[in-house]
Design an enzyme around this catalytic site. Structure first.
Site, mmCIF file in Angstrom:
data_model
loop_
_atom_site.group_PDB
_atom_site.id
_atom_site.type_symbol
_atom_site.label_atom_id
_atom_site.label_comp_id
_atom_site.label_asym_id
_atom_site.label_seq_id
_atom_site.Cartn_x
_atom_site.Cartn_y
_atom_site.Cartn_z
ATOM 1 N N PRO A 12 40.546 47.164 42.983
ATOM 2 C CA PRO A 12 41.743 46.535 43.538
ATOM 3 C C PRO A 12 42.074 45.163 42.974
ATOM 4 C CG PRO A 12 40.467 47.535 45.283
ATOM 5 C CD PRO A 12 39.658 47.675 44.009
ATOM 6 N N ASN A 13 43.337 44.975 42.734
ATOM 7 C CA ASN A 13 43.970 43.705 42.349
ATOM 8 C C ASN A 13 43.707 43.278 40.908
ATOM 9 O OD1 ASN A 13 45.183 43.163 44.954
ATOM 10 N ND2 ASN A 13 43.108 42.789 45.688
ATOM 11 N N ARG A 20 47.977 35.538 38.070
ATOM 12 C CA ARG A 20 47.651 34.602 39.152
ATOM 13 C C ARG A 20 46.187 34.182 39.033
ATOM 14 N NH1 ARG A 20 50.368 38.444 42.963
ATOM 15 N NH2 ARG A 20 52.407 38.546 41.996
ATOM 16 N N TYR A 25 39.900 33.646 37.116
ATOM 17 C CA TYR A 25 39.768 34.884 36.335
ATOM 18 C C TYR A 25 40.242 34.768 34.887
ATOM 19 C CZ TYR A 25 38.961 36.797 40.970
ATOM 20 O OH TYR A 25 38.450 37.042 42.216
ATOM 21 N N ASN A 76 33.892 47.569 37.464
ATOM 22 C CA ASN A 76 34.246 46.341 38.177
ATOM 23 C C ASN A 76 35.023 46.801 39.403
ATOM 24 O OD1 ASN A 76 35.100 43.975 39.256
ATOM 25 N ND2 ASN A 76 35.929 43.120 37.353
ATOM 26 N N ALA A 79 36.878 43.627 44.957
ATOM 27 C CA ALA A 79 36.365 43.299 46.292
ATOM 28 C C ALA A 79 35.629 44.477 46.942
ATOM 29 C CB ALA A 79 37.509 42.832 47.183
ATOM 30 N N HIS A 82 31.788 44.549 47.503
ATOM 31 C CA HIS A 82 31.118 43.896 48.626
ATOM 32 C C HIS A 82 31.228 44.684 49.934
ATOM 33 C CE1 HIS A 82 31.407 40.921 45.538
ATOM 34 N NE2 HIS A 82 32.709 40.782 45.696
ATOM 35 N N ASP A 89 27.539 55.630 47.031
ATOM 36 C CA ASP A 89 27.156 57.049 47.141
ATOM 37 C C ASP A 89 27.646 57.846 45.935
ATOM 38 O OD1 ASP A 89 25.888 56.558 49.519
ATOM 39 O OD2 ASP A 89 27.459 57.414 50.794
ATOM 40 N N GLU A 100 27.398 47.452 36.402
ATOM 41 C CA GLU A 100 28.391 46.722 37.207
ATOM 42 C C GLU A 100 28.787 45.453 36.456
ATOM 43 O OE1 GLU A 100 27.203 46.112 41.303
ATOM 44 O OE2 GLU A 100 28.317 44.223 41.376
ATOM 45 N N HIS A 102 31.422 41.835 36.470
ATOM 46 C CA HIS A 102 32.385 40.945 37.123
ATOM 47 C C HIS A 102 32.825 39.878 36.145
ATOM 48 C CE1 HIS A 102 31.744 42.793 40.969
ATOM 49 N NE2 HIS A 102 30.446 42.744 40.727
ATOM 50 N N LEU A 103 34.089 39.525 36.228
ATOM 51 C CA LEU A 103 34.611 38.435 35.410
ATOM 52 C C LEU A 103 34.018 37.107 35.854
ATOM 53 C CD1 LEU A 103 38.261 39.701 35.581
ATOM 54 C CD2 LEU A 103 36.957 39.493 33.459
ATOM 55 N N SER A 104 34.007 36.887 37.154
ATOM 56 C CA SER A 104 33.519 35.618 37.708
ATOM 57 C C SER A 104 32.034 35.745 38.063
ATOM 58 C CB SER A 104 34.324 35.250 38.962
ATOM 59 O OG SER A 104 34.138 36.228 39.977
ATOM 60 N N ARG A 109 30.163 31.860 44.211
ATOM 61 C CA ARG A 109 31.335 31.925 45.089
ATOM 62 C C ARG A 109 30.907 32.131 46.545
ATOM 63 N NH1 ARG A 109 35.709 35.659 42.370
ATOM 64 N NH2 ARG A 109 37.021 34.489 43.853
ATOM 65 N N ARG A 113 30.462 37.444 48.673
ATOM 66 C CA ARG A 113 30.487 38.031 47.326
ATOM 67 C C ARG A 113 29.081 38.164 46.736
ATOM 68 N NH1 ARG A 113 36.073 37.918 46.048
ATOM 69 N NH2 ARG A 113 37.076 36.114 47.008
HETATM 70 O O1 CA2 Z 1 34.887 38.548 39.290
HETATM 71 C C1 CA2 Z 1 35.227 39.729 39.412
HETATM 72 O O2 CA2 Z 1 35.390 40.478 38.446
HETATM 73 C C2 CA2 Z 1 35.538 40.282 40.804
HETATM 74 O O3 CA2 Z 1 35.148 41.658 40.819
HETATM 75 C C3 CA2 Z 1 37.017 40.155 41.001
HETATM 76 C C4 CA2 Z 1 37.467 40.579 42.402
HETATM 77 C C5 CA2 Z 1 36.647 39.856 43.461
HETATM 78 O O4 CA2 Z 1 37.007 40.337 44.753
HETATM 79 C C6 CA2 Z 1 35.160 40.056 43.256
HETATM 80 O O5 CA2 Z 1 34.469 39.329 44.243
HETATM 81 C C7 CA2 Z 1 34.750 39.564 41.879
HETATM 82 C C8 CA2 Z 1 38.928 40.231 42.623
HETATM 83 C C9 CA2 Z 1 39.861 40.814 41.627
HETATM 84 C C10 CA2 Z 1 41.213 40.262 41.906
HETATM 85 O O6 CA2 Z 1 41.760 39.841 40.706
HETATM 86 C C11 CA2 Z 1 42.843 39.040 40.761
HETATM 87 C C12 CA2 Z 1 43.326 38.608 39.555
HETATM 88 C C13 CA2 Z 1 44.409 37.773 39.521
HETATM 89 C C14 CA2 Z 1 45.020 37.391 40.700
HETATM 90 C C15 CA2 Z 1 44.530 37.815 41.909
HETATM 91 C C16 CA2 Z 1 43.446 38.652 41.932
#
Ligand code: CA2
Length: 156
Positions: A12-13, A20, A25, A76, A79, A82, A89, A100, A102-104, A109, A113
């Site tokens: 998601p997202n 944004r 990110y 990836n 959210a 978490h 499963d 797995e 993650h960008l961040s 954080r 997370r």
């Molecule tokens: O760091 C990552 O890759 C995450 O998987 C990114 C998720 C976050 O919930 C995880 O804790 C860590 C969020 C992805 C949302 O990406 C956005 C990008 C631009 C603007 C808003 C959200």
């Protein structure tokens, strides 16, 4: 190396990348990340099937598909990392290796997370390197696949 692609699944997202929150990110779009991931795969003699969904069930379906039609998974889950027992499963139900990403750096954080459900079924986790997390996951998966495949001997 493998005729089957690596399934690179994004949750998601992540379709909002580049638009944004660049301070967290980065400025790259998901298309840029796909190009970098495909490039790294090509260097390793592999291909990627790169996808994004905002829907947990669709990600579950894709993990099942990857178990049949892929050589491995890079996930990836956004959210859902978490919260999702379903993704854990699904990963546990397939026999292909999963990494797995993650960008961040999720451990720098919020405490929520710091928990990952899919991690329990993953070979390992790479987090905090932006697009490099994906490249590193490809090389880690490629070397895992190479070391776990029987060697071919010419003429046998
Ligand atoms: O760091 C990552 O890759 C995450 O998987 C990114 C998720 C976050 O919930 C995880 O804790 C860590 C969020 C992805 C949302 O990406 C956005 C990008 C631009 C603007 C808003 C959200």
């Amino acid at each position: 190396m493998s005729s089957k692609p690596i399934y690179v699944l994004n949750g998601p997202n992540l379709n909002l990348l580049g638009e944004r929150q660049p301070e967290i990110y980065g400025r790259l779009s998901l298309e840029d990340i796909e190009a970098a991931t495909a490039d790294e795969a090509k260097k390793n003699g592999l291909e990627v099937d790169f996808r994004q969904s905002n829907h947990e069930g669709e990600l579950v379906d894709w993990i099942h598909e990857a178990g049949r039609a892929g050589c491995g998974i890079i996930l990836n889950a956004g959210a859902l990392t978490h919260t999702s027992v379903s993704l854990l499963d699904a990963l546990a139900a397939v026999t292909v290796p999963a990494i797995e990403v993650h960008l961040s750096n999720v451990f720098r954080r919020e405490p929520f997370r710091h928990v990952s459900y899919p991690a329990q079924a993953a070979l390992g986790i790479i987090a905090g390197f932006g697009v490099e997390s994906y490249r590193l996951a490809v090389t880690a998966l490629a070397s895992h696949l190479a070391s776990s495949q029987p060697l071919h001997h010419a003429g046998r």
